[in-house]
Motif scaffolding. Structure first.
Motif, PDB file in Angstrom:
ATOM      1  N   VAL A 113       0.818  -1.210   0.000  1.00 32.52           N
ATOM      2  CA  VAL A 113       0.000   0.000   0.000  1.00 32.52           C
ATOM      3  C   VAL A 113       0.857   1.268   0.000  1.00 32.52           C
ATOM      4  CG1 VAL A 113      -2.057  -1.075   0.985  1.00 32.52           C
ATOM      5  CG2 VAL A 113      -0.342  -0.098   2.511  1.00 32.52           C
ATOM      6  N   GLY A 114       2.010   1.250   0.677  1.00 32.74           N
ATOM      7  CA  GLY A 114       2.878   2.433   0.668  1.00 32.74           C
ATOM      8  C   GLY A 114       3.400   2.736  -0.719  1.00 32.74           C
ATOM      9  N   THR A 115       3.805   1.701  -1.433  1.00 32.69           N
ATOM     10  CA  THR A 115       4.284   1.877  -2.805  1.00 32.69           C
ATOM     11  C   THR A 115       3.155   2.404  -3.689  1.00 32.69           C
ATOM     12  OG1 THR A 115       5.853   0.065  -2.489  1.00 32.69           O
ATOM     13  CG2 THR A 115       5.378   0.704  -4.765  1.00 32.69           C
ATOM     14  N   CYS A 116       1.962   1.844  -3.522  1.00 30.34           N
ATOM     15  CA  CYS A 116       0.807   2.315  -4.310  1.00 30.34           C
ATOM     16  C   CYS A 116       0.501   3.774  -4.011  1.00 30.34           C
ATOM     17  CB  CYS A 116      -0.420   1.459  -4.018  1.00 30.34           C
ATOM     18  SG  CYS A 116      -0.330  -0.205  -4.678  1.00 30.34           S
ATOM     19  N   GLU A 117       0.581   4.152  -2.743  1.00 36.46           N
ATOM     20  CA  GLU A 117       0.293   5.530  -2.357  1.00 36.46           C
ATOM     21  C   GLU A 117       1.289   6.481  -3.006  1.00 36.46           C
ATOM     22  OE1 GLU A 117       0.655   9.161   0.022  1.00 36.46           O
ATOM     23  OE2 GLU A 117       2.128   7.541   0.023  1.00 36.46           O
ATOM     24  N   GLU A 118       2.564   6.124  -2.985  1.00 35.14           N
ATOM     25  CA  GLU A 118       3.586   6.959  -3.620  1.00 35.14           C
ATOM     26  C   GLU A 118       3.371   7.049  -5.122  1.00 35.14           C
ATOM     27  OE1 GLU A 118       7.337   6.134  -0.617  1.00 35.14           O
ATOM     28  OE2 GLU A 118       6.737   4.554  -2.020  1.00 35.14           O
ATOM     29  N   LEU A 119       3.075   5.909  -5.740  1.00 32.65           N
ATOM     30  CA  LEU A 119       2.814   5.879  -7.177  1.00 32.65           C
ATOM     31  C   LEU A 119       1.638   6.774  -7.547  1.00 32.65           C
ATOM     32  CD1 LEU A 119       3.039   4.779 -10.087  1.00 32.65           C
ATOM     33  CD2 LEU A 119       1.623   2.849  -9.337  1.00 32.65           C
ATOM     34  N   PHE A 120       0.522   6.617  -6.833  1.00 31.22           N
ATOM     35  CA  PHE A 120      -0.663   7.405  -7.171  1.00 31.22           C
ATOM     36  C   PHE A 120      -0.419   8.905  -6.982  1.00 31.22           C
ATOM     37  CE2 PHE A 120      -3.057   3.497  -7.382  1.00 31.22           C
ATOM     38  CZ  PHE A 120      -4.052   3.798  -8.305  1.00 31.22           C
ATOM     39  N   GLU A 121       0.352   9.269  -5.975  1.00 35.06           N
ATOM     40  CA  GLU A 121       0.608  10.689  -5.753  1.00 35.06           C
ATOM     41  C   GLU A 121       1.407  11.307  -6.897  1.00 35.06           C
ATOM     42  OE1 GLU A 121       2.635  13.629  -2.475  1.00 35.06           O
ATOM     43  OE2 GLU A 121       1.496  11.900  -1.779  1.00 35.06           O
ATOM     44  N   VAL A 122       2.512  10.656  -7.323  1.00 36.91           N
ATOM     45  CA  VAL A 122       3.300  11.255  -8.408  1.00 36.91           C
ATOM     46  C   VAL A 122       2.589  11.124  -9.754  1.00 36.91           C
ATOM     47  CG1 VAL A 122       5.532  11.051  -7.257  1.00 36.91           C
ATOM     48  CG2 VAL A 122       4.803   9.237  -8.805  1.00 36.91           C
ATOM     49  N   TRP A 123       1.813  10.061  -9.923  1.00 38.81           N
ATOM     50  CA  TRP A 123       1.030   9.893 -11.153  1.00 38.81           C
ATOM     51  C   TRP A 123       0.009  11.027 -11.259  1.00 38.81           C
ATOM     52  CZ3 TRP A 123      -2.290   4.822 -11.897  1.00 38.81           C
ATOM     53  CH2 TRP A 123      -2.890   4.825 -13.166  1.00 38.81           C
ATOM     54  N   THR A 124      -0.719  11.292 -10.185  1.00 42.70           N
ATOM     55  CA  THR A 124      -1.717  12.361 -10.173  1.00 42.70           C
ATOM     56  C   THR A 124      -1.058  13.719 -10.392  1.00 42.70           C
ATOM     57  OG1 THR A 124      -3.133  11.079  -8.701  1.00 42.70           O
ATOM     58  CG2 THR A 124      -3.541  13.453  -8.807  1.00 42.70           C
ATOM     59  N   MET A 130       1.797  19.186 -12.421  1.00 42.18           N
ATOM     60  CA  MET A 130       2.592  19.724 -11.318  1.00 42.18           C
ATOM     61  C   MET A 130       4.063  19.343 -11.497  1.00 42.18           C
ATOM     62  SD  MET A 130       0.025  19.059  -8.177  1.00 42.18           S
ATOM     63  CE  MET A 130      -1.338  20.154  -7.884  1.00 42.18           C
ATOM     64  N   HIS A 131       4.314  18.376 -12.368  1.00 47.98           N
ATOM     65  CA  HIS A 131       5.670  18.051 -12.794  1.00 47.98           C
ATOM     66  C   HIS A 131       5.591  17.444 -14.192  1.00 47.98           C
ATOM     67  CE1 HIS A 131       5.432  13.641 -12.434  1.00 47.98           C
ATOM     68  NE2 HIS A 131       4.796  13.815 -11.288  1.00 47.98           N
ATOM     69  N   ALA A 132       6.704  17.461 -14.898  1.00 46.56           N
ATOM     70  CA  ALA A 132       6.768  16.911 -16.256  1.00 46.56           C
ATOM     71  C   ALA A 132       7.734  15.733 -16.299  1.00 46.56           C
ATOM     72  CB  ALA A 132       7.179  17.992 -17.237  1.00 46.56           C
ATOM     73  N   LYS A 133       7.777  14.959 -15.213  1.00 43.99           N
ATOM     74  CA  LYS A 133       8.712  13.846 -15.098  1.00 43.99           C
ATOM     75  C   LYS A 133       8.003  12.538 -15.440  1.00 43.99           C
ATOM     76  CE  LYS A 133      10.902  16.356 -11.304  1.00 43.99           C
ATOM     77  NZ  LYS A 133      11.242  16.361  -9.861  1.00 43.99           N
ATOM     78  N   LEU A 168       0.660   7.199 -17.154  1.00 39.64           N
ATOM     79  CA  LEU A 168       1.455   6.145 -16.525  1.00 39.64           C
ATOM     80  C   LEU A 168       1.961   5.192 -17.598  1.00 39.64           C
ATOM     81  CD1 LEU A 168       2.430   4.705 -13.880  1.00 39.64           C
ATOM     82  CD2 LEU A 168       0.329   3.345 -14.054  1.00 39.64           C
ATOM     83  N   VAL A 169       3.270   4.981 -17.628  1.00 41.96           N
ATOM     84  CA  VAL A 169       3.868   4.014 -18.552  1.00 41.96           C
ATOM     85  C   VAL A 169       4.024   2.699 -17.798  1.00 41.96           C
ATOM     86  CG1 VAL A 169       5.891   3.438 -19.944  1.00 41.96           C
ATOM     87  CG2 VAL A 169       5.110   5.832 -19.775  1.00 41.96           C
ATOM     88  N   VAL A 170       3.464   1.632 -18.349  1.00 44.95           N
ATOM     89  CA  VAL A 170       3.586   0.308 -17.738  1.00 44.95           C
ATOM     90  C   VAL A 170       4.568  -0.504 -18.572  1.00 44.95           C
ATOM     91  CG1 VAL A 170       2.384  -1.784 -17.012  1.00 44.95           C
ATOM     92  CG2 VAL A 170       1.221   0.435 -16.855  1.00 44.95           C
TER      93      VAL A 170
END
Length: 192
Positions: A113-124, A130-133, A168-170
């Motif tokens: 869940v921590g990894t998912c939370e981090e992923l969703f935050e930067v994805w959003t 808010m970033h172009a990374k 998101l690139v998978v």
């Protein structure tokens, strides 16, 4: 003459012990390939499980590593004191903000869940410009298949724009994932 600094990839992954061995092996391969490309690693600053493995492998190959860890997790995640730079912060929010500030791209490996939370935050944040990374998900064995299916389902219901899904690139292998980390982001596919 200016020298461009190496790409810094922030890797999100599991820090829990006892997971199947193919996941630490995947983390080690990611660390090795980051080093092989002459890049830098940004991580959560722990030395346990995949988080520690990716950092150790990157350092073994000569990559610079930056770890960011909250004080409360220094003992729980066994802070990676071998990091070239270990930043100790007060909160998880500060941790994520510093990791994001130090990174040029984000790569999520299998995690909880921590990894998912981090992923969703930067994805959003990327979708909202808010970033172009680049934001990349490395999923070689379907670890996230249900999650991706759910996101596509709610997109089909109108809750998520297609541009957000496309942000998101998978990837299914390490080289493909790292290539995506170095690729420019098509901001025409993102909108607020």
């Amino acid at each position: 003459m200016t020298t461009e600094r190496p790409l810094a990839v922030c890797v999100y992954c599991a820090s829990i012990e006892g997971i199947p061995p193919q996941y630490p092996a995947l983390a080690a391969e990611v660390g090795r390939q980051i080093a092989d490309r002459g890049w830098q690693l940004v991580s959560g600053g722990g030395r346990a499980s995949m988080m520690g493995t990716v950092a150790a492998a990157a350092r073994s190959g000569g990559a610079r590593t930056t770890g960011v860890i909250p004080r409360a997790l220094v003992d729980l995640e066994w802070a990676d004191h071998e990091s070239d730079e270990l930043l100790v912060v007060d909160t998880m929010r500060e941790r994520k903000a510093l990791m994001e500030a130090h990174a040029d791209a984000f790569l999520a490996l299998p995690g909880g869940v921590g990894t998912c939370e981090e992923l969703f935050e930067v994805w959003t944040a990327g979708y909202l410009r808010m970033h172009a990374k680049p934001v990349v998900l490395l999923d070689p064995d379907g670890h996230y298949a249900g999650l991706i299916e759910w996101v596509r389902d709610i997109a089909g219901r109108g809750f998520v724009r297609p541009e957000a899904v496309a942000r998101l690139v998978v990837a299914t292998d390490v080289a493909e994932a790292l290539d995506a980390c170095a690729a420019p982001v098509d901001l025409s596919r993102s909108q607020a």
